[in-house]
Motif scaffolding. Structure first.
Motif, PDB file in Angstrom:
ATOM      1  N   ASP A  91       0.837  -1.204   0.000  1.00 37.77           N
ATOM      2  CA  ASP A  91       0.000   0.000   0.000  1.00 37.77           C
ATOM      3  C   ASP A  91       0.871   1.253   0.000  1.00 37.77           C
ATOM      4  O   ASP A  91       0.542   2.246  -0.662  1.00 37.77           O
ATOM      5  N   LEU A  92       1.961   1.214   0.743  1.00 35.10           N
ATOM      6  CA  LEU A  92       2.886   2.352   0.794  1.00 35.10           C
ATOM      7  C   LEU A  92       3.461   2.630  -0.587  1.00 35.10           C
ATOM      8  O   LEU A  92       3.496   3.777  -1.049  1.00 35.10           O
ATOM      9  N   LEU A  93       3.921   1.586  -1.271  1.00 42.77           N
ATOM     10  CA  LEU A  93       4.505   1.772  -2.602  1.00 42.77           C
ATOM     11  C   LEU A  93       3.460   2.317  -3.575  1.00 42.77           C
ATOM     12  O   LEU A  93       3.755   3.215  -4.375  1.00 42.77           O
ATOM     13  N   ARG A  94       2.244   1.811  -3.504  1.00 46.72           N
ATOM     14  CA  ARG A  94       1.199   2.253  -4.422  1.00 46.72           C
ATOM     15  C   ARG A  94       0.765   3.692  -4.124  1.00 46.72           C
ATOM     16  O   ARG A  94       0.433   4.453  -5.047  1.00 46.72           O
ATOM     17  N   GLU A  95       0.767   4.063  -2.858  1.00 47.17           N
ATOM     18  CA  GLU A  95       0.415   5.439  -2.511  1.00 47.17           C
ATOM     19  C   GLU A  95       1.439   6.417  -3.083  1.00 47.17           C
ATOM     20  O   GLU A  95       1.083   7.459  -3.641  1.00 47.17           O
ATOM     21  N   LEU A  96       2.699   6.067  -2.961  1.00 44.62           N
ATOM     22  CA  LEU A  96       3.746   6.925  -3.523  1.00 44.62           C
ATOM     23  C   LEU A  96       3.614   7.022  -5.040  1.00 44.62           C
ATOM     24  O   LEU A  96       3.682   8.113  -5.614  1.00 44.62           O
ATOM     25  N   GLU A 115      13.840 -11.719  -7.012  1.00 46.81           N
ATOM     26  CA  GLU A 115      12.620 -12.274  -7.599  1.00 46.81           C
ATOM     27  C   GLU A 115      11.680 -12.793  -6.514  1.00 46.81           C
ATOM     28  O   GLU A 115      10.467 -12.551  -6.550  1.00 46.81           O
ATOM     29  N   LEU A 116      12.245 -13.474  -5.510  1.00 48.15           N
ATOM     30  CA  LEU A 116      11.427 -13.962  -4.396  1.00 48.15           C
ATOM     31  C   LEU A 116      10.812 -12.798  -3.625  1.00 48.15           C
ATOM     32  O   LEU A 116       9.634 -12.845  -3.227  1.00 48.15           O
ATOM     33  N   LEU A 117      11.601 -11.759  -3.405  1.00 46.52           N
ATOM     34  CA  LEU A 117      11.118 -10.602  -2.663  1.00 46.52           C
ATOM     35  C   LEU A 117      10.019  -9.877  -3.435  1.00 46.52           C
ATOM     36  O   LEU A 117       9.030  -9.440  -2.849  1.00 46.52           O
ATOM     37  N   MET A 118      10.180  -9.759  -4.743  1.00 51.26           N
ATOM     38  CA  MET A 118       9.163  -9.110  -5.573  1.00 51.26           C
ATOM     39  C   MET A 118       7.856  -9.899  -5.538  1.00 51.26           C
ATOM     40  O   MET A 118       6.763  -9.317  -5.448  1.00 51.26           O
ATOM     41  N   GLN A 119       7.963 -11.216  -5.602  1.00 54.04           N
ATOM     42  CA  GLN A 119       6.764 -12.047  -5.524  1.00 54.04           C
ATOM     43  C   GLN A 119       6.067 -11.868  -4.189  1.00 54.04           C
ATOM     44  O   GLN A 119       4.829 -11.831  -4.114  1.00 54.04           O
ATOM     45  N   THR A 120       6.858 -11.756  -3.133  1.00 56.11           N
ATOM     46  CA  THR A 120       6.298 -11.581  -1.793  1.00 56.11           C
ATOM     47  C   THR A 120       5.608 -10.230  -1.652  1.00 56.11           C
ATOM     48  O   THR A 120       4.517 -10.133  -1.067  1.00 56.11           O
ATOM     49  N   LEU A 121       6.222  -9.179  -2.187  1.00 51.64           N
ATOM     50  CA  LEU A 121       5.639  -7.836  -2.110  1.00 51.64           C
ATOM     51  C   LEU A 121       4.354  -7.723  -2.924  1.00 51.64           C
ATOM     52  O   LEU A 121       3.397  -7.073  -2.517  1.00 51.64           O
ATOM     53  N   VAL A 201      12.612   8.210  12.003  1.00 47.82           N
ATOM     54  CA  VAL A 201      12.502   6.782  12.314  1.00 47.82           C
ATOM     55  C   VAL A 201      11.027   6.431  12.479  1.00 47.82           C
ATOM     56  O   VAL A 201      10.283   7.125  13.170  1.00 47.82           O
ATOM     57  N   PHE A 202      10.623   5.337  11.844  1.00 50.60           N
ATOM     58  CA  PHE A 202       9.246   4.856  11.896  1.00 50.60           C
ATOM     59  C   PHE A 202       9.240   3.403  12.348  1.00 50.60           C
ATOM     60  O   PHE A 202      10.235   2.700  12.190  1.00 50.60           O
ATOM     61  N   ASP A 203       8.120   2.959  12.883  1.00 54.58           N
ATOM     62  CA  ASP A 203       8.041   1.566  13.330  1.00 54.58           C
ATOM     63  C   ASP A 203       8.212   0.598  12.163  1.00 54.58           C
ATOM     64  O   ASP A 203       8.964  -0.371  12.242  1.00 54.58           O
ATOM     65  N   ASP A 204       7.489   0.841  11.086  1.00 54.36           N
ATOM     66  CA  ASP A 204       7.406  -0.108   9.981  1.00 54.36           C
ATOM     67  C   ASP A 204       6.758   0.601   8.795  1.00 54.36           C
ATOM     68  O   ASP A 204       6.417   1.795   8.883  1.00 54.36           O
ATOM     69  N   PRO A 205       6.569  -0.072   7.662  1.00 55.09           N
ATOM     70  CA  PRO A 205       5.938   0.591   6.520  1.00 55.09           C
ATOM     71  C   PRO A 205       4.546   1.156   6.813  1.00 55.09           C
ATOM     72  O   PRO A 205       4.187   2.220   6.288  1.00 55.09           O
TER      73      PRO A 205
END
Length: 222
Positions: A91-96, A115-121, A201-205
């Motif tokens: 959601d963060l990536l899409r909002e940006l 590739e594994l990380l992209m599939q996971t995201l 600094v933030f907790d997470d995405p």
């Protein structure tokens, strides 16, 4: 201040993978007859693998190093089914992206791991470009991977923000003259991240997304 690109580390920042890396390295070191405490491995996660190995086991010959890296990759791939994106990372990536901001995954992960990380995201529609291990000779804390990401975003350092989870990320951002925002999801404390150069600094995405207007306006947050 205008931000035209946001560059993201991935492991520990967008995807919950750091502790899988710790386990994979731990098993690799054990197989090599050189066990290393897991907490020491964790503190090295996020930096160039050659630097990580040297800091943990000292100087080793090329054959030993390559074997350890291969074992790590093997054990990491075996656990890849446990990878999960952090809450609201996509959601963060899409909002940006919806705001016209170019999103670049600035990672030094090998192409198969990326590739594994992209599939996971599962957010490829929001990603403008990526980097991987083939793009630089030495990864973070050297700034090369961030500089490549800037080029692929078509952005100047002053127009970009880098988001990461490790001190190595923040050091690399500082060396590339890019503002660094840190998340705690990789397991590193806020004081260390701030000392390494993070401006926020933030907790997470999900936390970053909730405060995205302040982030893009340049308001400091810690």
């Amino acid at each position: 201040m205008t931000i035209s690109a946001v560059l993201f580390d991935v492991d520990g920042t967008l995807v919950d993978s750091n502790f899988l890396h710790v386990d994979a390295w731990s098993r690799a070191f054990a197989d090599m007859g050189t066990p290393v405490d897991s907490w020491r491995i964790h503190r090295g996660i996020g930096q160039d693998s050659a630097k990580l190995l040297e800091s943990l086991v000292g100087d080793r010959d090329e054959e030993w190093t390559n074997r350890a890296k291969d074992l790590h990759s093997q054990y990491y791939r075996e656990q890849s089914g446990r990878l999960r994106a952090f809450d609201q990372a996509a959601d963060l990536l899409r909002e940006l992206a919806s705001r016209g901001i170019r999103v670049v995954l600035a990672t030094s992960a090998p192409s198969d791991e990326l590739e594994l990380l992209m599939q996971t995201l599962d957010a490829e529609d929001a990603i403008h470009a990526t980097t991987n291990a083939d793009d630089v000779a030495t990864a973070k804390p050297e700034p090369g991977i961030i500089e490549v990401a800037l080029q692929r975003a078509g952005a100047a350092p002053s127009d970009a923000l880098f988001v990461g989870d490790s001190v190595w990320d923040m050091m690399a951002a500082a060396r590339a003259h890019v503002r660094g925002a840190a998340v705690l999801s990789g397991g590193v404390g806020p004081s260390e991240l701030l000392e390494a150069g993070a401006v926020s600094v933030f907790d997470d995405p999900a936390d970053l997304l909730a405060r995205i207007d302040g982030v893009l306006s340049g308001r400091r947050s810690a």
